[in-house]
Write a protein that holds these residues in place. Structure first.
Motif, mmCIF file in Angstrom:
data_model
loop_
_atom_site.group_PDB
_atom_site.id
_atom_site.type_symbol
_atom_site.label_atom_id
_atom_site.label_comp_id
_atom_site.label_asym_id
_atom_site.label_seq_id
_atom_site.Cartn_x
_atom_site.Cartn_y
_atom_site.Cartn_z
ATOM 1 N N THR A 1 -9.439 3.947 6.263
ATOM 2 C CA THR A 1 -7.889 4.625 5.904
ATOM 3 C C THR A 1 -7.157 4.521 4.715
ATOM 4 O O THR A 1 -6.719 5.186 4.222
ATOM 5 N N LEU A 2 -8.404 3.718 3.437
ATOM 6 C CA LEU A 2 -8.241 3.485 2.118
ATOM 7 C C LEU A 2 -8.036 5.084 2.057
ATOM 8 O O LEU A 2 -9.439 5.945 1.824
ATOM 9 N N GLY A 3 -7.597 5.512 0.783
ATOM 10 C CA GLY A 3 -7.799 7.031 -0.101
ATOM 11 C C GLY A 3 -7.269 7.609 0.397
ATOM 12 O O GLY A 3 -7.000 8.948 0.452
ATOM 13 N N LYS A 4 -6.731 7.882 2.616
ATOM 14 C CA LYS A 4 -6.415 9.417 3.199
ATOM 15 C C LYS A 4 -4.584 9.076 2.885
ATOM 16 O O LYS A 4 -3.837 8.810 2.754
ATOM 17 N N LYS A 5 -4.631 10.176 3.116
ATOM 18 C CA LYS A 5 -2.892 10.847 3.391
ATOM 19 C C LYS A 5 -2.541 9.963 4.498
ATOM 20 O O LYS A 5 -3.438 9.676 5.791
ATOM 21 N N LEU A 6 -1.526 9.738 3.859
ATOM 22 C CA LEU A 6 -0.193 8.803 5.068
ATOM 23 C C LEU A 6 -0.195 9.190 6.030
ATOM 24 O O LEU A 6 -0.442 8.865 7.352
ATOM 25 N N ASP A 7 0.111 10.277 6.313
ATOM 26 C CA ASP A 7 -0.253 11.000 7.583
ATOM 27 C C ASP A 7 -1.014 11.360 8.592
ATOM 28 O O ASP A 7 -1.502 11.096 9.843
ATOM 29 N N LEU B 1 2.292 -10.615 19.190
ATOM 30 C CA LEU B 1 2.415 -9.680 18.084
ATOM 31 C C LEU B 1 0.989 -8.807 16.622
ATOM 32 O O LEU B 1 0.266 -9.629 17.431
ATOM 33 N N VAL B 2 1.350 -7.553 16.587
ATOM 34 C CA VAL B 2 0.468 -6.661 15.928
ATOM 35 C C VAL B 2 1.174 -6.570 14.342
ATOM 36 O O VAL B 2 2.329 -5.655 14.137
ATOM 37 N N ALA B 3 0.441 -6.895 13.393
ATOM 38 C CA ALA B 3 1.286 -7.327 11.995
ATOM 39 C C ALA B 3 0.356 -5.798 11.307
ATOM 40 O O ALA B 3 -1.070 -5.484 10.959
ATOM 41 N N TYR B 4 0.806 -5.262 10.144
ATOM 42 C CA TYR B 4 0.858 -3.759 9.486
ATOM 43 C C TYR B 4 1.432 -3.875 8.310
ATOM 44 O O TYR B 4 2.997 -3.971 8.482
ATOM 45 N N THR B 5 0.707 -4.259 7.084
ATOM 46 C CA THR B 5 0.741 -4.159 5.269
ATOM 47 C C THR B 5 0.200 -3.046 5.458
ATOM 48 O O THR B 5 -0.714 -2.910 5.398
ATOM 49 N N ILE B 6 0.765 -2.030 4.939
ATOM 50 C CA ILE B 6 0.410 -0.572 4.205
ATOM 51 C C ILE B 6 1.509 -0.345 2.941
ATOM 52 O O ILE B 6 2.173 -0.355 3.265
ATOM 53 N N GLU B 7 0.014 -0.347 1.522
ATOM 54 C CA GLU B 7 0.640 0.175 0.593
ATOM 55 C C GLU B 7 0.513 1.938 0.867
ATOM 56 O O GLU B 7 -0.828 2.713 0.696
ATOM 57 N N VAL B 8 1.222 2.628 0.064
ATOM 58 C CA VAL B 8 0.776 3.955 -0.363
ATOM 59 C C VAL B 8 1.498 4.479 -2.103
ATOM 60 O O VAL B 8 2.033 3.802 -2.137
ATOM 61 N N LYS B 9 0.257 4.845 -2.061
ATOM 62 C CA LYS B 9 -0.215 5.090 -3.904
ATOM 63 C C LYS B 9 0.232 6.883 -3.962
ATOM 64 O O LYS B 9 -0.984 7.151 -2.962
ATOM 65 N N ASP B 10 0.618 7.595 -4.498
ATOM 66 C CA ASP B 10 0.473 9.078 -4.140
ATOM 67 C C ASP B 10 0.084 9.640 -3.349
ATOM 68 O O ASP B 10 -0.614 10.915 -3.177
ATOM 69 N N GLY B 11 0.782 9.241 -2.014
ATOM 70 C CA GLY B 11 0.931 10.131 -1.092
ATOM 71 C C GLY B 11 0.227 9.420 -0.114
ATOM 72 O O GLY B 11 -0.520 9.689 1.329
ATOM 73 N N ARG B 12 -0.937 8.746 -0.819
ATOM 74 C CA ARG B 12 -2.460 8.284 0.214
ATOM 75 C C ARG B 12 -2.206 6.360 0.404
ATOM 76 O O ARG B 12 -1.385 5.438 -0.443
ATOM 77 N N VAL B 13 -3.066 5.821 0.698
ATOM 78 C CA VAL B 13 -3.173 5.036 1.847
ATOM 79 C C VAL B 13 -3.932 3.506 0.706
ATOM 80 O O VAL B 13 -5.061 4.702 0.411
ATOM 81 N N ALA B 14 -2.781 3.046 -0.401
ATOM 82 C CA ALA B 14 -3.588 2.231 -1.239
ATOM 83 C C ALA B 14 -4.521 0.844 -1.039
ATOM 84 O O ALA B 14 -5.232 0.349 -1.570
ATOM 85 N N TYR B 15 -3.509 0.197 0.229
ATOM 86 C CA TYR B 15 -4.168 -0.931 0.435
ATOM 87 C C TYR B 15 -3.333 -1.045 2.058
ATOM 88 O O TYR B 15 -2.349 -0.476 2.454
#
Length: 426
Positions: free
Chosen positions: A46-52, A355-369
């Motif tokens: 998902t890195l670099g993919k648009k968020l949706d 428990l299920v854990a998610y961290t999502i970092e968004v940059k310029d509308g895309r997933v950066a991490y």
């Protein structure tokens, strides 16, 4: 002389895993849970993919708990961009998640675990003698799936759940139909508690050092979403700090990492939720908790099965109440626009298995991490410890019985092995 005892494939669990025990007349030398599913690089994909686009990919981690992955990822993404959903949207999301809980628990208890207790190798072999139980399994499983299908657009991979809410909402009549079917399912859920109250094997594994983690529900009601994690030792931490307190390590015999809290294994799942949040139960579930409290033991992994049965009652009741809450606010706007901004968001929720854990970092509308830790990845270390405890108690038994008991120990955790295998750095 030490002799290896091997289970090549643990039956009636999702994914590919095995057990390796090395023992002799003198005792057990080694026990390994061999997780041999190939690594699946969902974070990297998902890195670099648009968020949706990324939010449509994450649920493909698992068909058993796709709603859990979808809704946890959405919450993390919305936190990252600074969006807070309306209360009624959060309630509808919770209802979808409850559908996942009901379907998954029914499948696990009746079709994967019950054959162990009744002495069958598979659920199909039970049909002639236990037709009612199989019918009850399908009734509960089907209503859980129907909730996800009606609201999420499909029973698996709910594409109707999107940033800001839902693509569309069911009609009022559809919600009312779900409520009717849930009311019909409630006696079946109650029967499940009575059934599983007879089957627990508490003498087999007793771990007085067992530690449990669960979400601290943000609405003060036993449930799924929260901003803090409770630990049974009395400690709490914000979900944003999970990387400090849930430490993953690579182990040589597994494509899935093991997780540790304060250098020790810990457990997540239904029994962990009950241990940490039983005071938040209400209705018939609270009544049954009072009746069977002694079976909901913190020190025994087999209590997880009975805790799931109790949760079936609770979540059926809770779903009925949430539909009432939704209808009281009808009509409801299905979605709000979400402005995509740069940021980082963390969400931890209660999937059926914990428990299920998610961290999502968004940059310029895309997933950066992206970082994901699933319930089975959290449970593997303590699961392996409890398999060893079972082996140490029964290593002198017939090898086939030893295999059966150690597999049964793994099944008590309701593992989703494929979910647990992600990026591994060697």
């Amino acid at each position: 002389m030490y002799i290896p005892i091997t289970v090549d494939h643990i039956a009636r669990v999702e994914g590919k895993g095995g057990i390796e025990i090395v023992a002799s007349d003198e005792g057990v030398k080694e026990v390994k849970l061999n997780i041999i599913e190939g690594p699946r690089f969902f974070e990297a994909i998902t890195l670099g993919k648009k968020l949706d686009e990324a939010l449509a990919i994450y649920p493909r981690i698992c068909s058993f708990c796709s709603a859990a992955h979808k809704l946890t990822a959405i919450e993390a993404a919305e936190k990252a961009v600074g969006f807070t959903p309306r209360e009624e949207i959060q309630t509808i999301r919770d209802l979808v998640y409850i559908g996942d809980m009901i379907e998954s628990h029914a499948l696990h208890l009746y079709l994967l675990v019950l054959p162990d207790y009744l002495g069958y190798s598979n659920p199909l072999a039970m049909v002639d003698k236990y037709k009612k139980e199989i019918e009850y399994a399908m009734k509960l499983k089907n209503i859980g799936a129907k909730i996800m299908d009606v609201i999420g657009s499909r029973a698996i991979h709910q594409e109707n759940a999107v940033l800001g809410g839902f693509g569309k909402l069911p009609t009022k009549a559809q919600f009312e139909e779900l409520k009717k079917e849930l009311k019909e399912a409630l006696p079946v859920a109650e029967y499940t508690v009575e059934l599983f109250s007879k089957f627990e094997q508490y003498a087999e594994v007793e771990d007085r050092e067992m530690v449990h983690m669960a979400v601290k529900p943000r609405n003060g009601v036993y449930g799924i979403f929260g901003d803090y994690i409770k630990v049974s030792d009395g400690f709490e931490f914000p979900v944003e700090d999970y990387k400090k307190w849930i430490v993953e390590r690579v182990v040589e015999h597994s494509f899935a990492k093991h997780s540790f809290y304060r250098e020790k294994p810990f457990m997540v799942g239904a029994i962990s939720r009950v241990v940490n949040n039983a005071d938040l139960l209400y209705g018939k579930a609270r009544e049954l908790y009072g009746k069977y409290k002694e079976l909901l033991r913190y020190d025994n992994c087999f209590a997880n099965n009975f805790a799931q049965a109790l949760e079936l009652v609770y979540f059926v009741e809770r779903a009925i109440d949430e539909i009432d809450e939704i209808l009281a606010k009808w009509p409801i706007k299905p979605r709000d626009e979400v402005e995509i901004k740069d940021g980082r968001g963390v969400s931890i929720t209660e999937a059926p298995r914990g428990l299920v854990a998610y961290t999502i970092e968004v940059k310029d509308g895309r997933v950066a991490y992206a970082d994901i830790i699933t319930p089975t990845a959290m449970n593997l270390a303590i699961m392996e410890r409890h398999v060893r405890m079972m082996a140490e108690k029964h290593y002198q038994d017939d090898p086939e019985r030893l295999k059966y008991l150690t597999e049964m120990t793994v099944r008590a955790y309701d593992p989703c092995i494929s979910c647990s295998v992600h990026i591994v750095r060697l």
